[in-house]
Write a protein that holds these residues in place. Structure first.
Motif, PDB file in Angstrom:
ATOM      1  N   GLN A  57      35.040  58.560  34.067  1.00 55.23           N
ATOM      2  CA  GLN A  57      34.945  57.355  33.752  1.00 55.23           C
ATOM      3  C   GLN A  57      33.563  57.108  32.849  1.00 55.23           C
ATOM      4  N   LYS A 105      42.109  45.135  32.156  1.00 57.04           N
ATOM      5  CA  LYS A 105      42.469  45.874  33.671  1.00 57.04           C
ATOM      6  C   LYS A 105      43.368  45.283  34.599  1.00 57.04           C
ATOM      7  N   GLU A 127      42.655  48.512  38.858  1.00 55.38           N
ATOM      8  CA  GLU A 127      42.207  49.277  37.640  1.00 55.38           C
ATOM      9  C   GLU A 127      40.611  48.021  37.962  1.00 55.38           C
ATOM     10  N   ASN A 128      40.906  46.721  37.928  1.00 59.20           N
ATOM     11  CA  ASN A 128      39.604  46.020  38.465  1.00 59.20           C
ATOM     12  C   ASN A 128      38.878  46.259  39.374  1.00 59.20           C
ATOM     13  N   PHE A 181      37.492  49.990  39.293  1.00 66.22           N
ATOM     14  CA  PHE A 181      36.177  49.763  38.820  1.00 66.22           C
ATOM     15  C   PHE A 181      34.989  50.084  40.157  1.00 66.22           C
ATOM     16  N   GLN A 204      35.088  53.127  41.391  1.00 65.85           N
ATOM     17  CA  GLN A 204      34.451  54.401  40.012  1.00 65.85           C
ATOM     18  C   GLN A 204      33.081  55.060  40.112  1.00 65.85           C
TER      19      GLN A 204
END
Lengths: 305, 226
Positions: A8, B94, B98-99, B102, B105
């Motif tokens: 990332q 995004k 993906e939001n 995030f 991650q």
């Protein structure tokens, strides 16, 4: 840090690179200019070192003995001088060899040869050719000779002209080096400022992501790493492109190098190829250190984590 | 348990956002923090997620005194507190997936694990099948659900909702409130910061009213009194 996080961070840095594409190009261009000037400074140093080496090899002190100095006296002088630590090598040229060399040198000049033949005895004295370990040692060696008991056997000594020539090379190379250093310094300073500004803009364009990262519990390093990585990418690309530009130029310079070092076979491109890992390694290290430093300053100022 | 002891926050030169606030919030409680604009509600939220440091007093969350929390400990705290705001704070470029991803991650969760967790959270907030949409393709209520999903993926013990219905119409407000109550039913402590009178009056939960940086009322099952 997990593989997912590392992936990332790389994606984030890469995105930032493309999102501010033109700024990235300008940043890399300045770094390229800085390292082209560093490379030229390097070329100049290599050439001047080589020039000095070539001239140094040609430099020696010749002691021309009086015509009436005997062979044993000359050889005694040679033994005496062999003990001088600054002396690397002494070549003895006997009266007969000196005459032979003189004849060969002037074989096209019938008048000189005829005059020589008319003389009943060998008019030339023996010679000792002395090579010093270092160019700076010659004045000391001459001092030793001047102060020795053998000095009155010596008719003449030759050295001064080469010393002036070496001083000239050193002087010119020092001056060009100084200008090169200033130019490289200015370019490096500009690249530091440009990297600082690029990272500042990158932080600004990512402000939304950064605020959300903070909100969801990203560590400071997770937030900062992409910007550090981005600055490292700029540096590495800049150095690599600068080297790619320098290489063809080495080929263009080579004929001039050849004509300057007539009897030397020094090849610039070959020198670079042989030392490429060392040169690129040092340049990568310098750019990474400077860019990381610059981006740390930018982050400390603009990225509150 | 959240304990605020004599908590004050001053901003130079002379703004007193909070003045000696004392508050005990039990685990799994639903709190409505109400008050007019500029009375210190959002400052309280910022102090609880360590975005700001208290000028005086102490903040203890789950037995952890975060008053003088070190910078490197803040991420650990924030993974235990979900936060949603009036403006959703979604990344426009995004997708929904993906939001939410995030948030995962940053904790180093693998993509495989994300693909397990995110559909579950989307189901809880009622957005199944919308994971590939972009925020602009969603209504305001749906965007706030995405923000809630993102706040919930770390399974936080506390959810701070700062004016979550401020940008929503009546119907979406009702749906978001139902969702917050549902999240509370799952065992998450919910602190709802709002000045929406109807919302507060409809849910019949504990209401803490702040005015000029001070708690002026704390009702077990209260109404909006300002």
């Amino acid at each position: 840090m997990s593989i997912s996080s590392i992936r990332q961070i790389i994606v984030f840095a890469w995105q930032s690179f493309w999102r501010n594409f033109w700024l990235s190009i300008v940043t890399i261009t300045i770094i390229v200019l800085a390292f082209i000037s560093v490379n030229f400074l390097l070329i100049l140093n290599i050439l001047s070192d080589n020039a000095i080496k070539v001239v140094q090899n040609k430099v020696d002190v010749s002691l021309y003995f009086n015509h009436d100095a005997s062979e044993s006296q000359v050889l005694e002088t040679q033994i005496y001088l062999s003990a001088v630590p600054q002396i690397d090598d002494i070549t003895y040229i006997s009266q007969a060899q000196a005459l032979e060399q003189f004849k060969q040198k002037h074989q096209g000049d019938a008048d000189i040869i005829q005059s020589l033949n008319e003389l009943q005895e060998n008019p030339l004295g023996a010679t000792l050719i002395i090579k010093a370990k270092d160019i700076g040692d010659y004045p000391d060696i001459i001092d030793v000779v001047n102060n020795s008991k053998y000095n009155n056997l010596i008719q003449d000594k030759s050295f001064d002209d080469n010393e002036v020539f070496i001083d000239r090379i050193k002087e010119v190379s020092d001056n060009v080096n100084r200008v090169g250093l200033i130019a490289s310094g200015i370019f490096i300073l500009i690249s530091l400022l440009i990297v600082f500004n690029t990272i500042r803009v990158a932080i600004y364009t990512h402000r939304e992501e950064i605020s959300i990262m903070k909100l969801v519990g990203a560590t400071n390093w997770y937030i900062r790493s992409p910007f550090l990585l981005e600055s490292i990418i700029y540096g590495l690309l800049g150095v690599a492109i600068a080297m790619a530009v320098t290489y063809p130029i080495l080929g263009l310079i080579q004929p001039y190098v050849n004509s300057f070092f007539l009897d030397s076979t020094f090849n610039l491109a070959q020198y670079f190829s042989q030392n490429i890992i060392k040169i690129l390694g040092v340049e990568f290290l310098i750019t990474v250190l400077l860019n990381v430093l610059s981006s740390i300053f930018a982050m400390r100022k603009y990225l509150k984590v | 348990m959240i304990i605020l002891k004599d908590l004050s926050k001053f901003y130079p030169p002379d703004v007193h956002a909070l003045k000696g606030v004392n508050l005990h919030i039990k685990p799994k409680e639903f709190i409505c923090l109400v008050g007019k604009s500029g009375t210190g509600k959002t400052t309280l939220v910022k102090l609880m997620i360590a975005e700001e440091k208290a000028s005086k007093g102490r903040i203890i969350i789950g037995g952890w005194d975060i008053t003088d929390i070190r910078n490197r400990e803040i991420p650990i705290l924030r993974r235990q507190i979900g936060v949603v705001f009036q403006d959703f704070k979604l990344l426009e470029k995004k997708t929904v997936f993906e939001n939410i991803a995030f948030a995962l991650q940053v904790s180093g969760i693998s993509l495989v694990r994300m693909k397990e967790i995110i559909p579950q959270v989307l189901k809880i907030v009622g957005l199944e099948g919308k994971q590939d949409r972009y925020p602009v393709q969603l209504s305001g209520g749906e965007q706030q659900r995405v923000a809630l999903a993102r706040a919930l993926v770390h399974r936080p013990k506390i959810l701070l909702a700062d004016e979550p219905t401020g940008n929503l119409d009546t119907q979406n407000t009702k749906e978001i409130m139902e969702l917050l109550l549902k999240i509370n039913d799952f065992g998450t402590t919910v602190i709802l910061v709002t000045h929406n009178q109807d919302v507060v009056n409809s849910i019949n939960k504990r209401v803490i009213t702040i005015d000029s940086g001070k708690i002026i009322s704390d009702q077990k099952k209260g109404k909006y009194i300002l």
